[in-house]
Design a protein around this motif. Structure first.
Motif, mmCIF file in Angstrom:
data_model
loop_
_atom_site.group_PDB
_atom_site.id
_atom_site.type_symbol
_atom_site.label_atom_id
_atom_site.label_comp_id
_atom_site.label_asym_id
_atom_site.label_seq_id
_atom_site.Cartn_x
_atom_site.Cartn_y
_atom_site.Cartn_z
ATOM 1 N N ASN A 439 14.996 -19.260 1.348
ATOM 2 C CA ASN A 439 15.976 -19.960 1.243
ATOM 3 C C ASN A 439 16.018 -20.780 -0.166
ATOM 4 O O ASN A 439 14.993 -21.132 -0.689
ATOM 5 C CB ASN A 439 15.955 -21.197 2.411
ATOM 6 N N SER A 440 17.402 -21.077 -0.668
ATOM 7 C CA SER A 440 17.288 -21.895 -2.129
ATOM 8 C C SER A 440 18.414 -22.888 -2.039
ATOM 9 O O SER A 440 19.354 -22.768 -1.077
ATOM 10 C CB SER A 440 17.561 -20.884 -3.149
ATOM 11 N N VAL A 441 17.886 -23.911 -2.671
ATOM 12 C CA VAL A 441 19.212 -25.034 -2.723
ATOM 13 C C VAL A 441 20.504 -24.512 -3.595
ATOM 14 O O VAL A 441 20.264 -23.917 -4.431
ATOM 15 C CB VAL A 441 18.337 -26.240 -3.328
ATOM 16 N N GLY A 442 21.502 -24.989 -3.040
ATOM 17 C CA GLY A 442 22.727 -24.736 -3.641
ATOM 18 C C GLY A 442 23.821 -25.892 -3.231
ATOM 19 O O GLY A 442 23.278 -27.022 -2.781
ATOM 20 N N VAL A 443 24.588 -26.015 -4.104
ATOM 21 C CA VAL A 443 25.659 -27.150 -3.598
ATOM 22 C C VAL A 443 27.079 -26.336 -3.498
ATOM 23 O O VAL A 443 27.507 -25.235 -4.164
ATOM 24 C CB VAL A 443 26.039 -28.000 -5.002
ATOM 25 N N MET A 444 27.775 -26.832 -2.282
ATOM 26 C CA MET A 444 29.113 -26.179 -2.117
ATOM 27 C C MET A 444 29.771 -27.402 -1.757
ATOM 28 O O MET A 444 29.710 -28.072 -1.001
ATOM 29 C CB MET A 444 28.989 -25.139 -0.802
ATOM 30 N N GLU A 447 28.408 -30.943 -0.890
ATOM 31 C CA GLU A 447 27.254 -30.595 0.136
ATOM 32 C C GLU A 447 26.208 -30.050 -0.556
ATOM 33 O O GLU A 447 26.344 -28.991 -1.275
ATOM 34 C CB GLU A 447 27.857 -30.131 1.422
ATOM 35 N N ARG A 448 25.063 -30.450 -0.291
ATOM 36 C CA ARG A 448 23.906 -29.527 -0.583
ATOM 37 C C ARG A 448 23.574 -28.280 0.373
ATOM 38 O O ARG A 448 23.821 -28.891 1.616
ATOM 39 C CB ARG A 448 22.583 -30.558 -0.582
ATOM 40 N N THR A 449 23.339 -27.335 0.080
ATOM 41 C CA THR A 449 23.110 -26.229 0.980
ATOM 42 C C THR A 449 21.627 -25.720 0.809
ATOM 43 O O THR A 449 20.963 -25.930 -0.190
ATOM 44 C CB THR A 449 23.979 -25.090 0.594
ATOM 45 N N TYR A 450 21.128 -24.979 1.734
ATOM 46 C CA TYR A 450 19.740 -24.684 1.588
ATOM 47 C C TYR A 450 19.904 -23.232 2.697
ATOM 48 O O TYR A 450 19.603 -23.267 3.711
ATOM 49 C CB TYR A 450 18.777 -25.493 2.380
ATOM 50 N N GLU A 451 20.202 -22.015 1.823
ATOM 51 C CA GLU A 451 20.480 -20.769 2.543
ATOM 52 C C GLU A 451 19.863 -19.547 1.961
ATOM 53 O O GLU A 451 19.099 -20.097 0.881
ATOM 54 C CB GLU A 451 22.173 -20.959 2.323
ATOM 55 N N LYS A 452 20.323 -18.560 2.411
ATOM 56 C CA LYS A 452 19.584 -17.416 2.113
ATOM 57 C C LYS A 452 19.848 -16.829 0.606
ATOM 58 O O LYS A 452 20.996 -16.951 0.082
ATOM 59 C CB LYS A 452 19.918 -16.031 3.167
ATOM 60 N N VAL A 453 18.987 -15.947 0.076
ATOM 61 C CA VAL A 453 19.357 -15.284 -1.329
ATOM 62 C C VAL A 453 19.277 -13.859 -0.810
ATOM 63 O O VAL A 453 18.640 -13.284 0.019
ATOM 64 C CB VAL A 453 18.008 -15.430 -2.161
ATOM 65 N N VAL A 454 20.249 -13.257 -1.469
ATOM 66 C CA VAL A 454 20.447 -11.764 -1.284
ATOM 67 C C VAL A 454 20.373 -10.906 -2.761
ATOM 68 O O VAL A 454 20.496 -11.644 -3.612
ATOM 69 C CB VAL A 454 21.555 -11.307 -0.650
ATOM 70 N N ILE A 485 29.254 -15.069 -1.935
ATOM 71 C CA ILE A 485 28.704 -16.544 -1.620
ATOM 72 C C ILE A 485 30.146 -17.200 -0.804
ATOM 73 O O ILE A 485 29.863 -17.773 -0.082
ATOM 74 C CB ILE A 485 28.284 -17.355 -3.139
ATOM 75 N N ASN A 486 31.332 -16.883 -1.522
ATOM 76 C CA ASN A 486 32.506 -17.472 -0.833
ATOM 77 C C ASN A 486 32.854 -16.948 0.783
ATOM 78 O O ASN A 486 33.174 -17.715 1.526
ATOM 79 C CB ASN A 486 33.769 -17.243 -1.332
ATOM 80 N N ARG A 487 32.364 -15.539 0.855
ATOM 81 C CA ARG A 487 32.615 -15.139 2.250
ATOM 82 C C ARG A 487 31.507 -15.116 3.412
ATOM 83 O O ARG A 487 31.913 -14.946 4.561
ATOM 84 C CB ARG A 487 33.335 -13.854 2.252
ATOM 85 N N VAL A 488 30.630 -14.796 3.004
ATOM 86 C CA VAL A 488 29.305 -14.792 3.895
ATOM 87 C C VAL A 488 28.730 -16.011 4.222
ATOM 88 O O VAL A 488 27.803 -16.414 3.259
ATOM 89 C CB VAL A 488 28.509 -13.570 3.261
ATOM 90 N N LYS A 489 28.990 -16.525 5.138
ATOM 91 C CA LYS A 489 28.118 -17.659 5.602
ATOM 92 C C LYS A 489 26.570 -17.365 5.601
ATOM 93 O O LYS A 489 26.226 -16.523 6.143
ATOM 94 C CB LYS A 489 28.506 -18.111 7.167
ATOM 95 N N GLY A 490 25.898 -18.412 5.012
ATOM 96 C CA GLY A 490 24.718 -18.285 5.378
ATOM 97 C C GLY A 490 23.909 -17.860 4.068
ATOM 98 O O GLY A 490 22.748 -18.142 3.665
ATOM 99 N N VAL A 491 24.813 -17.340 2.880
ATOM 100 C CA VAL A 491 24.184 -16.800 1.459
ATOM 101 C C VAL A 491 24.814 -17.851 0.580
ATOM 102 O O VAL A 491 25.919 -18.151 0.728
ATOM 103 C CB VAL A 491 24.624 -15.455 1.345
ATOM 104 N N ASN A 492 23.739 -18.202 -0.227
ATOM 105 C CA ASN A 492 24.330 -19.313 -1.332
ATOM 106 C C ASN A 492 23.684 -18.774 -2.817
ATOM 107 O O ASN A 492 23.939 -19.378 -3.859
ATOM 108 C CB ASN A 492 24.072 -20.694 -1.189
#
Ligand code: XMP
Length: 509
Positions: A439-444, A447-454, A485-492
């Motif tokens: 998981n890595s940190v992002g902002v959307m 909000e701060r996100t902490y989601e998966k890397v693909v 990143i916009n469409r797949v929930k859980g990936v940032n």
């Protein structure tokens, strides 16, 4: 099959390439190891000796008895083959003082020689040897030289024996195909009869003879090989072919439904079996790549066996095995690495006790595609990228859950559809997405996100043994990354894999 060419393999990495070039001339050929020369040579109209990693002067070097071949069948000796003929027939082979690797040009070509018909002076050739022929064998006549290699090509007076120190089979030998054509067609008089139509006619006929009224079961994978094998068998035995297409829940998004539909449209007698839940269950808690492969392999056999038992009195199991899987390889550095243990060759559980039928076992992959086209199989199906048997399971690092599969299917679909839209799909040998256990940190928004890397991977290759990453346009990568990143929930976060094989592999597991 008459009108054959025999390729004797001395263990060169290029031997299969020689065979493919010969087949491209619509000439049938077989590769046999140098230490297993067929007893009956009557069906062979020409023989080619391959290169080798050995030095003819080495103690371990292959020294086969060619007395059944020389002066009886036209012979073309390539690289090691050329040195072997020279070394044991009055010539002299020594370690070269200069490196003879890579591109060179034929600075001198002897006039009027049939082997060099339509090959211009300066033609580029590919050299790859550390020994060199210092003196030709008895009755040897030099046919061509480069600036560094005096005896780049020779023939032996009084017999149809030709030898070249360069490799006509590699792409960098620009007139290599012409040289093979000169040897096989003009010198040896081999006919160009190996066409997809001829193969289809012959194979359908053979399958009918072999199988008669018996029933055959075949596992379809959605890939090119099993599809072409199924269509051939269908043409030969019709409804007596029972196809099983298993959904292991690890296929691409919507693939099971759409491919099953295509199979039905082709008229195949196919049963789709959705065993997703059973596969997921067998994978629960397994993170080790080989553990996943074993679990999937075992479940597949169980599911397939259950289904096969529903068919009364089945006699044969058909498989889409192709030629590179059956060529007996020469062991140069211990057991050959050509066939990987994890590739699902064989796979027949003993208890099924079925006879095996393999209609494609003499074909290279490119020939399977040509045969598929001849059979009228949809272009899109024939042009599909290879996809591993364990599917997305080896692209989800760590353990597998239904949710992870769903996320990866979405990401993969955006990437693959994008490649198609941007007309890049056919330029890429294989592509896919990998879900990392990070998981890595992002902002959307705020909000701060902490989601998966693909990771995205796209490679060019000819056979999967070596591969390089594809230089995809930045615009395409930018668009794809945004969409994911916009469409797949859980990936940032999206990264692009820029590793070649070797040292990396194509799959991450
Ligand atoms: P690697 O990762 O070894 O992959 O560079 C080379 C080619 O083989 C495919 N591959 C597999 N195919 N079962 C398969 O049927 C497997 O377990 C498997 N592992 C890798 C991979 O997709 C690539 O085309």
């Amino acid at each position: 099959m008459h009108n054959n060419v025999l390729i004797l393999d001395f263990g060169s990495q290029y031997t299969q390439l020689i065979a493919r070039r010969v087949r491209e001339l619509n000439i049938y050929c077989e590769i046999h190891p140098f230490n297993k020369i067929p007893q009956d040579l009557s069906s062979f109209k020409a023989v080619i000796l391959s290169g080798s990693p050995f030095s003819v002067r080495g103690e371990q070097a292959p020294h086969p008895d060619l007395s059944g071949i020389r002066k009886k069948v036209p012979l073309l000796a390539v690289c090691y083959g050329a040195q072997y003929l020279a070394h044991f027939n009055g010539g002299k082979v020594e370690a070269s003082e200069i490196r003879e690797y890579g591109r060179a040009n034929l600075s001198v070509i002897k006039d009027g020689e049939p082997l060099f018909r339509n090959i211009p002076e300066n033609s580029q050739v590919w050299m790859s040897h550390s020994d060199t022929i210092k003196e030709l064998p008895t009755n040897g006549i030099c046919l061509a030289s480069t600036s560094d290699v005096l005896n780049a090509a020779y023939r032996i007076e009084g017999e149809e024996t030709y030898a070249i120190q360069f490799h006509p089979e590699v792409y960098h030998s620009t007139d290599g195909k012409q040289l093979l054509e000169n040897f096989l067609i003009n010198i040896a008089g081999v006919e160009q009869e190996w066409t997809p139509e001829a193969f289809v006619d012959m194979t359908i006929n053979d399958l009918q003879q072999q199988i008669g009224d018996d029933k055959v079961v075949l596992g379809l994978s959605g890939g090119v090989d099993s599809t072409v094998a199924a269509v051939l068998l269908h043409k030969a035995i019709g409804k007596n072919l029972y196809c099983i297409f298993v959904n292991n829940g690890l296929l691409r998004k919507n693939e099971f439904e759409s491919v099953l539909d295509q199979y039905k449209h082709m008229g195949l007698n196919v049963r789709g079996v959705d065993a997703s839940a059973r596969f997921l269950e067998s994978l629960a808690g397994i993170s080790d790549p080989e553990g996943k492969r074993k679990a999937i392999g075992k479940t597949f056999i169980d599911v397939f066996d259950d289904e096969a038992h529903r068919i009364q009195d089945v006699t044969y199991l058909a498989q889409g095995t192709i030629y590179p899987d059956v060529i007996e390889s020469i062991s140069v550095n211990g057991p050959s690495a050509t066939i990987k243990s994890h590739h699902n060759v064989g796979g027949l559980p003993d208890y099924m006790k079925l006879k095996v039928v393999e209609p494609l076992r003499m074909l290279f992959k490119d020939e399977v595609r040509r045969v598929g086209a001849e059979l009228g199989i949809d272009k899109e199906l024939l042009g599909r990228h290879p996809f591993p048997g364990p599917g997305l399971a080896i692209r989800i690092l760590g353990d597998i859950t239904a949710e992870k599969v769903r996320v990866l299917q979405e990401v993969d679909a955006i990437f693959i559809n994008g490649l198609k839209e941007w007309m890049l799909y056919d330029k890429v040998w294989q592509a896919g997405a990998i879900l990392l256990p990070v998981n890595s940190v992002g902002v959307m928004g705020d909000e701060r996100t902490y989601e998966k890397v693909v990771a995205l991977r796209a490679v060019e290759s000819t056979d999967g043994m070596t591969a390089d990453w594809v230089n995809l346009p930045y615009d395409f990568l930018q668009k794809t990354s945004n969409t994911i990143i916009n469409r797949v929930k859980g990936v940032n976060r999206v990264v692009y894999d820029i590793s070649s094989k070797p040292p990396a592999t194509i799959e991450w597991e």
